[in-house]
Design a protein around this motif. Sequence first.
Motif, PDB file in Angstrom:
ATOM      1  N   LYS A  53     -83.830 -22.038  46.188  1.00  0.00           N
ATOM      2  CA  LYS A  53     -83.260 -23.272  46.740  1.00  0.00           C
ATOM      3  C   LYS A  53     -82.476 -24.023  45.678  1.00  0.00           C
ATOM      4  O   LYS A  53     -81.400 -24.552  45.957  1.00  0.00           O
ATOM      5  CB  LYS A  53     -84.367 -24.163  47.317  1.00  0.00           C
ATOM      6  CG  LYS A  53     -84.862 -23.707  48.690  1.00  0.00           C
ATOM      7  CD  LYS A  53     -85.864 -24.681  49.258  1.00  0.00           C
ATOM      8  CE  LYS A  53     -85.180 -26.002  49.500  1.00  0.00           C
ATOM      9  NZ  LYS A  53     -86.037 -27.049  50.007  1.00  0.00           N
ATOM     10  N   ASN A  54     -83.008 -24.073  44.459  1.00  0.00           N
ATOM     11  CA  ASN A  54     -82.309 -24.756  43.370  1.00  0.00           C
ATOM     12  C   ASN A  54     -80.999 -24.062  43.007  1.00  0.00           C
ATOM     13  O   ASN A  54     -80.097 -24.691  42.454  1.00  0.00           O
ATOM     14  CB  ASN A  54     -83.206 -24.866  42.130  1.00  0.00           C
ATOM     15  CG  ASN A  54     -84.311 -25.877  42.312  1.00  0.00           C
ATOM     16  OD1 ASN A  54     -84.229 -26.771  43.146  1.00  0.00           O
ATOM     17  ND2 ASN A  54     -85.371 -25.741  41.540  1.00  0.00           N
ATOM     18  N   LEU A  55     -80.892 -22.777  43.312  1.00  0.00           N
ATOM     19  CA  LEU A  55     -79.664 -22.025  43.066  1.00  0.00           C
ATOM     20  C   LEU A  55     -78.689 -22.112  44.241  1.00  0.00           C
ATOM     21  O   LEU A  55     -77.628 -21.500  44.222  1.00  0.00           O
ATOM     22  CB  LEU A  55     -79.985 -20.556  42.766  1.00  0.00           C
ATOM     23  CG  LEU A  55     -80.678 -20.303  41.428  1.00  0.00           C
ATOM     24  CD1 LEU A  55     -81.120 -18.850  41.330  1.00  0.00           C
ATOM     25  CD2 LEU A  55     -79.756 -20.671  40.275  1.00  0.00           C
ATOM     26  N   GLY A  56     -79.080 -22.856  45.285  1.00  0.00           N
ATOM     27  CA  GLY A  56     -78.178 -23.075  46.415  1.00  0.00           C
ATOM     28  C   GLY A  56     -78.359 -22.130  47.582  1.00  0.00           C
ATOM     29  O   GLY A  56     -77.550 -22.134  48.513  1.00  0.00           O
ATOM     30  N   PHE A  57     -79.396 -21.318  47.572  1.00  0.00           N
ATOM     31  CA  PHE A  57     -79.618 -20.396  48.684  1.00  0.00           C
ATOM     32  C   PHE A  57     -80.231 -21.149  49.860  1.00  0.00           C
ATOM     33  O   PHE A  57     -81.077 -22.026  49.682  1.00  0.00           O
ATOM     34  CB  PHE A  57     -80.544 -19.250  48.266  1.00  0.00           C
ATOM     35  CG  PHE A  57     -79.887 -18.261  47.336  1.00  0.00           C
ATOM     36  CD1 PHE A  57     -79.154 -17.194  47.839  1.00  0.00           C
ATOM     37  CD2 PHE A  57     -79.987 -18.406  45.962  1.00  0.00           C
ATOM     38  CE1 PHE A  57     -78.543 -16.300  46.978  1.00  0.00           C
ATOM     39  CE2 PHE A  57     -79.378 -17.514  45.090  1.00  0.00           C
ATOM     40  CZ  PHE A  57     -78.655 -16.463  45.606  1.00  0.00           C
TER      41      PHE A  57
END
Length: 125
Positions: A53-57
Amino acid sequence: MLIGELAKQAQLSRDTIRFYEKMQLIQSITRNNGYKDYPEQTLQQLQLIRTAKNLGFSLGEIQQILEMTAQNEIPAIQVQGIFQEKLNMIDEKIAQLHQMRTMLSRLTQGEACPLRKDCPIPELN
């Protein structure tokens, strides 16, 4: 592990854990007394979810990644492909945001307003 302990270790709320379970990102085992028990691997899955999630997924993308990891470890080349695809999407979004920023900047500097009837509406590509 009960949900309270899992929530504490994962630093997530119980509601978040329940939501992830409802989305089938994690699974629990229901005990005879009705309590849900989470296997030790669930903590690792929650850490993977947080990192992704922190990587934008998106949660949908994370679900696909979890399904792949459940079958076997994802080959490095496939991981690189997943990351490159996400990077390309981010670059595209940055370009769109830059174009929007440029247009808004021009409007704040006195360029004709596209929101009035007598102004042409510029298009974003």
